[in-house]
Write an enzyme that holds these catalytic residues in place. Structure first.
Site, PDB file in Angstrom:
ATOM      1  N   ARG A  86     -18.301  36.637 -20.199  1.00  0.00           N
ATOM      2  CA  ARG A  86     -16.961  36.124 -20.411  1.00  0.00           C
ATOM      3  C   ARG A  86     -16.904  35.639 -21.793  1.00  0.00           C
ATOM      4  NH1 ARG A  86     -15.687  30.063 -19.966  1.00  0.00           N
ATOM      5  NH2 ARG A  86     -13.478  30.029 -20.220  1.00  0.00           N
ATOM      6  N   HIS A 130      -9.149  30.138 -25.748  1.00  0.00           N
ATOM      7  CA  HIS A 130     -10.351  29.202 -25.880  1.00  0.00           C
ATOM      8  C   HIS A 130      -9.985  28.105 -27.261  1.00  0.00           C
ATOM      9  CE1 HIS A 130     -14.646  28.186 -24.066  1.00  0.00           C
ATOM     10  NE2 HIS A 130     -14.170  27.517 -24.928  1.00  0.00           N
ATOM     11  N   GLU A 175      -9.981  25.419 -19.984  1.00  0.00           N
ATOM     12  CA  GLU A 175      -9.942  23.925 -20.016  1.00  0.00           C
ATOM     13  C   GLU A 175      -8.815  23.412 -20.917  1.00  0.00           C
ATOM     14  OE1 GLU A 175     -13.372  22.210 -21.643  1.00  0.00           O
ATOM     15  OE2 GLU A 175     -14.728  23.227 -20.056  1.00  0.00           O
ATOM     16  N   ASN A 303     -15.350  25.121 -14.685  1.00  0.00           N
ATOM     17  CA  ASN A 303     -16.365  24.766 -15.771  1.00  0.00           C
ATOM     18  C   ASN A 303     -16.874  23.132 -15.532  1.00  0.00           C
ATOM     19  OD1 ASN A 303     -15.847  26.927 -17.107  1.00  0.00           O
ATOM     20  ND2 ASN A 303     -14.964  25.969 -19.038  1.00  0.00           N
ATOM     21  N   TYR A 305     -20.161  20.372 -16.125  1.00  0.00           N
ATOM     22  CA  TYR A 305     -21.297  19.889 -16.691  1.00  0.00           C
ATOM     23  C   TYR A 305     -21.826  18.441 -16.360  1.00  0.00           C
ATOM     24  CZ  TYR A 305     -20.100  23.353 -20.115  1.00  0.00           C
ATOM     25  OH  TYR A 305     -19.995  24.602 -20.799  1.00  0.00           O
ATOM     26  N   GLU A 372     -18.387  28.153 -16.605  1.00  0.00           N
ATOM     27  CA  GLU A 372     -19.165  27.570 -17.418  1.00  0.00           C
ATOM     28  C   GLU A 372     -20.137  26.385 -16.730  1.00  0.00           C
ATOM     29  OE1 GLU A 372     -17.783  25.758 -21.219  1.00  0.00           O
ATOM     30  OE2 GLU A 372     -16.291  27.479 -21.411  1.00  0.00           O
TER      31      GLU A 372
HETATM   32  C1  FCB Z   1     -16.591  23.071 -22.896  1.00  0.00           C
HETATM   33  C2  FCB Z   1     -15.991  24.477 -23.749  1.00  0.00           C
HETATM   34  C3  FCB Z   1     -16.868  25.051 -24.314  1.00  0.00           C
HETATM   35  C4  FCB Z   1     -18.367  24.627 -24.722  1.00  0.00           C
HETATM   36  C5  FCB Z   1     -18.840  23.821 -23.553  1.00  0.00           C
HETATM   37  C6  FCB Z   1     -20.245  22.765 -23.859  1.00  0.00           C
HETATM   38  O1  FCB Z   1     -15.740  22.188 -22.732  1.00  0.00           O
HETATM   39  O2  FCB Z   1     -15.124  25.067 -22.906  1.00  0.00           O
HETATM   40  O3  FCB Z   1     -16.255  25.910 -25.508  1.00  0.00           O
HETATM   41  O4  FCB Z   1     -18.003  23.954 -25.772  1.00  0.00           O
HETATM   42  O5  FCB Z   1     -17.717  22.575 -23.154  1.00  0.00           O
END
Ligand code: FCB
Length: 467
Positions: A86, A130, A175, A303, A305, A372
């Site tokens: 990607r 992006h 995002e 995405n 985290y 992500e």
């Molecule tokens: C996301 C972004 C990516 C990267 C990660 C850590 O929000 O899409 O570009 O910076 O965080």
């Protein structure tokens, strides 16, 4: 070269056959070559040159120099055995001012990238946006202006024409929440504006831009998979007290449903309109817009985290410019417990599981991709040249275990893209945060596989996780 696998003894958590194992990057974060071959500045070039906005005054001028090392980087992915890659296309590289005809040299770079990926047996997954809006479009008003959505539709048409026959999956936007609410709400991201109204207008125009791009892609590349990537918030209320549940609802509205509802249901969330009444009347949403935003798509990218833990606001006033339009004064954010990454983000794989089962229930029939997931740690090459990153391996193992559990519980997850292939320009943090599974020495541009890269190659070769 074959994948780096030490053949496994036992694989206990096997993923479905055909599961897509990928890595992810973004143009501004890795390409460099910021003023080569006709590329013009994007809002991130401008923002990173504005004193105080990016740590150490770092810019993406050189980044990981991927523009000149693209073949080497594809070679790395081939060694890892990834099935998918990607990447994103830099709008100001292919259509410099955001208007008018495309620049051939810019298109040629992405043509070569896609061709070399296909030769390496790696499926190209292209993101159109992006975050690198051509600066000229920002000067004309940027995403709070409706015209930007139409410009994006034209740019999508250019890319569909150029690569529609070879790109397997198109992601319109990455995002849009960050781009709208950090870019125009609290100013932490480019273009650095601080207006709740501008951020809500931007959010709507992102939805519109997405729908317009879907139309262009569908017409020109009917066989391609068309997708959208959201950083959905795994929102957890502190308790089941009605005030805390209401705080979670507000964040779900402005963090998640502001995109999910227009895109999947052709409507705006009623509660969001109510919550944001003090800052906007939504009259910028015109008749017919929600039919455009709801153009059917083939999958949703997520995405993830860390989770977002909220409670009813404590008496302390919230900051004046917040990305949470309609939630200020009502919501407090609480630190999630547990270990942290170098970003100070909590490590909490359960949040990913929660999101996936929610989407299983809320969007039945929509295939999901984790576009992500990954973590930053303070990695360095030791004197022997090795880069040992056991925390990252642990993070990835925990999150893939959560994905596996969601699959077993019926979530239709088709693939996982690790963020990121390479250490890169981490937006407002510059080069101070390393997310790569490949270490980059930014002085020499030397690439070194971290232990996590070898671990990931092994997982891919096994098709699953060891105990
Ligand atoms: C996301 C972004 C990516 C990267 C990660 C850590 O929000 O899409 O570009 O910076 O965080």
């Amino acid at each position: 070269m074959t994948a780096l696998d030490a053949r496994p003894a036992t694989t206990t958590l096997r993923f479905p056959t055909g599961f897509r194992w990928g890595t992810a990057t973004a143009a501004y974060q890795i390409e460099g070559a910021a003023s080569e071959d006709g590329r013009t500045p994007s809002i991130w070039d401008t923002f990173s040159r504005t004193p105080g906005k990016v740590r150490n005054g770092d810019t993406g001028d050189v980044a990981a120099d991927h523009y000149h090392r693209m073949s080497e980087d594809i070679g790395l992915m081939r060694r890892l055995g990834v099935t998918d890659y990607r990447f994103s296309i830099a709008w100001p590289r292919v259509q410099p001012t955001g208007r008018g005809p495309a620049v051939q040299k810019g298109l040629d770079f992405y043509r070569r990238l896609v061709d070399e990926l296909l030769e390496a047996g790696i499926r190209p997954v292209a993101t159109l946006y992006h975050w690198d809006l051509p600066q000229e479009l920002e000067d004309a008003g940027g995403w709070p202006e409706r015209d930007t959505a139409y410009r994006f539709g034209e740019y999508a048409a250019i890319m569909a024409e150029a690569l529609g026959d070879r790109v397997a999956t198109w992601t319109t936007l990455n995002e849009p929440w960050c781009a709208a609410f950090l870019g125009y709400g609290n100013g932490e991201h480019a273009p650095g504006r601080t207006s709740a109204l501008a951020s809500l207008r931007a959010a709507h125009h992102f939805n519109l831009a997405h729908g317009l791009a879907v139309g262009q892609l569908r017409g020109t590349a009917p066989a391609a998979e068309i997708s959208l990537t959201l950083n959905l918030h795994a929102v957890r209320p502190r308790s089941n007290a009605p005030e805390d549940l209401d705080a979670a609802r507000r964040i779900d509205a402005v963090g998640n449903r502001v995109f999910l509802d227009p895109v999947f249901h052709g409507r705006l969330p009623e509660d969001l309109i109510h919550d944001t009444a003090p800052v906007t009347d939504w009259s910028f949403v015109l008749d017919g817009d929600l039919d455009i935003t709801a153009a059917p798509i083939d999958s949703l990218g997520i995405n993830y985290y860390s989770p977002t833990v909220v409670a009813a606001a404590s008496p302390s006033p919230s900051p004046s410019s917040s990305p949470w339009a309609g939630a200020e004064g009502h919501v407090s954010f609480l630190p999630a417990p547990g270990p942290r990454t170098a970003m100070n983000w909590p490590v909490d794989a359960e949040g990913l599981y929660e999101l996936l089962v929610r989407l299983r229930d809320d969007l039945p029939g929509v295939p999901l991709l984790i576009t992500e997931n990954g973590a930053a740690y303070d990695d360095y090459a030791d004197p022997s040249g090795a880069v040992k990153d056991p925390e990252r391996v642990e993070y990835l193992h925990a999150h893939l275990t959560a994905v596996h559990r969601a699959l077993a519980d019926g979530a239709d997850v088709r693939g996982y893209f690790l963020w990121s292939l390479l250490d890169n320009f981490e937006w407002a943090y510059g080069y101070s945060k390393r997310f790569g599974i490949v270490h980059v020495d930014f002085a020499t541009q030397r690439r070194t596989l971290k232990d996590s890269a070898r671990w990931y190659a092994d997982i891919i070769a096994r098709g699953g996780l060891p105990a």
